[in-house]
Write a protein that holds these residues in place. Sequence first.
Motif, PDB file in Angstrom:
ATOM      1  N   ASP A  83       0.749  -1.245  -0.207  1.00  0.00           N
ATOM      2  CA  ASP A  83      -0.070   0.486  -0.299  1.00  0.00           C
ATOM      3  C   ASP A  83       0.905   0.934   0.080  1.00  0.00           C
ATOM      4  O   ASP A  83       0.474   2.270  -0.734  1.00  0.00           O
ATOM      5  N   GLN A  84       1.922   0.931   0.278  1.00  0.00           N
ATOM      6  CA  GLN A  84       2.676   2.420   0.674  1.00  0.00           C
ATOM      7  C   GLN A  84       4.188   2.311  -0.870  1.00  0.00           C
ATOM      8  O   GLN A  84       4.961   3.182  -0.841  1.00  0.00           O
ATOM      9  N   GLU A  85       3.661   1.605  -1.361  1.00  0.00           N
ATOM     10  CA  GLU A  85       4.885   1.579  -2.815  1.00  0.00           C
ATOM     11  C   GLU A  85       3.916   1.573  -4.191  1.00  0.00           C
ATOM     12  O   GLU A  85       2.530   1.800  -3.821  1.00  0.00           O
ATOM     13  N   GLU A  86       4.175   2.153  -5.205  1.00  0.00           N
ATOM     14  CA  GLU A  86       4.056   2.532  -6.467  1.00  0.00           C
ATOM     15  C   GLU A  86       4.168   0.701  -7.271  1.00  0.00           C
ATOM     16  O   GLU A  86       4.901   1.128  -7.479  1.00  0.00           O
ATOM     17  N   LEU A  87       2.970   0.368  -8.093  1.00  0.00           N
ATOM     18  CA  LEU A  87       3.033  -0.502  -8.808  1.00  0.00           C
ATOM     19  C   LEU A  87       2.044  -0.692  -9.380  1.00  0.00           C
ATOM     20  O   LEU A  87       1.055  -0.213  -8.948  1.00  0.00           O
ATOM     21  N   LYS A 147       8.728   1.942 -23.797  1.00  0.00           N
ATOM     22  CA  LYS A 147       9.840   2.537 -22.717  1.00  0.00           C
ATOM     23  C   LYS A 147      10.541   1.139 -21.695  1.00  0.00           C
ATOM     24  O   LYS A 147      11.288   0.995 -20.777  1.00  0.00           O
ATOM     25  N   TYR A 148       9.136   1.487 -20.916  1.00  0.00           N
ATOM     26  CA  TYR A 148       9.745  -0.100 -19.548  1.00  0.00           C
ATOM     27  C   TYR A 148       9.397  -1.652 -20.434  1.00  0.00           C
ATOM     28  O   TYR A 148      10.431  -2.368 -20.024  1.00  0.00           O
ATOM     29  N   GLY A 171       8.914   2.685  -9.864  1.00  0.00           N
ATOM     30  CA  GLY A 171       9.476   2.518 -11.265  1.00  0.00           C
ATOM     31  C   GLY A 171      10.217   1.549 -12.306  1.00  0.00           C
ATOM     32  O   GLY A 171      10.922   2.039 -13.305  1.00  0.00           O
ATOM     33  N   LYS A 172      10.673   1.039 -11.127  1.00  0.00           N
ATOM     34  CA  LYS A 172      11.383  -0.190 -11.674  1.00  0.00           C
ATOM     35  C   LYS A 172      10.335  -1.278 -13.042  1.00  0.00           C
ATOM     36  O   LYS A 172       9.962  -1.816 -11.811  1.00  0.00           O
ATOM     37  N   PRO A 173      10.667  -0.965 -14.358  1.00  0.00           N
ATOM     38  CA  PRO A 173       9.781  -2.159 -14.856  1.00  0.00           C
ATOM     39  C   PRO A 173      10.610  -3.781 -14.534  1.00  0.00           C
ATOM     40  O   PRO A 173      12.476  -4.432 -14.535  1.00  0.00           O
TER      41      PRO A 173
END
Length: 222
Positions: free
Chosen positions: A3-7, A48-49, A63-65
């Motif tokens: 919940d605290q991360e971007e996914l 891009k990813y 931000g890391k694919p």
Amino acid sequence: MADQEELKLYGFWVSPFSRRIELALNLKGVSYEYIEEDLSNKSPSLLKYNPVHKKIPVLVHNGKPVAESLVILEYIDETWKNNPILPQDPHERAMARFWASFIENKILATASKIGLCKGEEKEVVILEFSEQMKMLEQQLNGKDFFGGDKIGFVDIVGIVVAFWFQINEEVLGGDVYTSEKFPGLFKWIGKLQEIDLVNKCRPPREKHLAFMLSLENVKRQI
């Protein structure tokens, strides 16, 4: 943690490969943003990813694919330790990877040839497909799931065998993949259908069937 991360998950609604990732994330209880891709007009973000293959699915974590569905599944299992989808035992883990690869590189490749062949060549391909499916079926060995008593890595990879193959069978009007020929696999499919999260990660059946029928009609006109 999640919940605290971007996914973010870049996928396509009818792709079994992106649906695998949805299922794994949902089984883990991980929150994520789903981004539907138009594969005829791929977004700059997807390109891009995943500049190498330019395909879905792509999972972007802070931000890391990470690309390629089997790689993504392992990444998910290593990042979120709860509800493991790969076995803990090293040999069992290796065997799960082997059979997942067998589905990906053998069964799917053979199945894709069936609708493209005719006559004796088609009969040879169907026989090869049947032999491969029997090998896979033997791995169940009376178990509810390939992972034992609960859904695991091979089951998640195998949802294409469980549900997409049945749709293709209807579209092609064949009798290659039936419960009479593969009772063990169809019993397994029944067990998968008892799991709400699995059903939520399947494309709507009628929409899926209509989509595949439209593709088949296009092929026939070419």
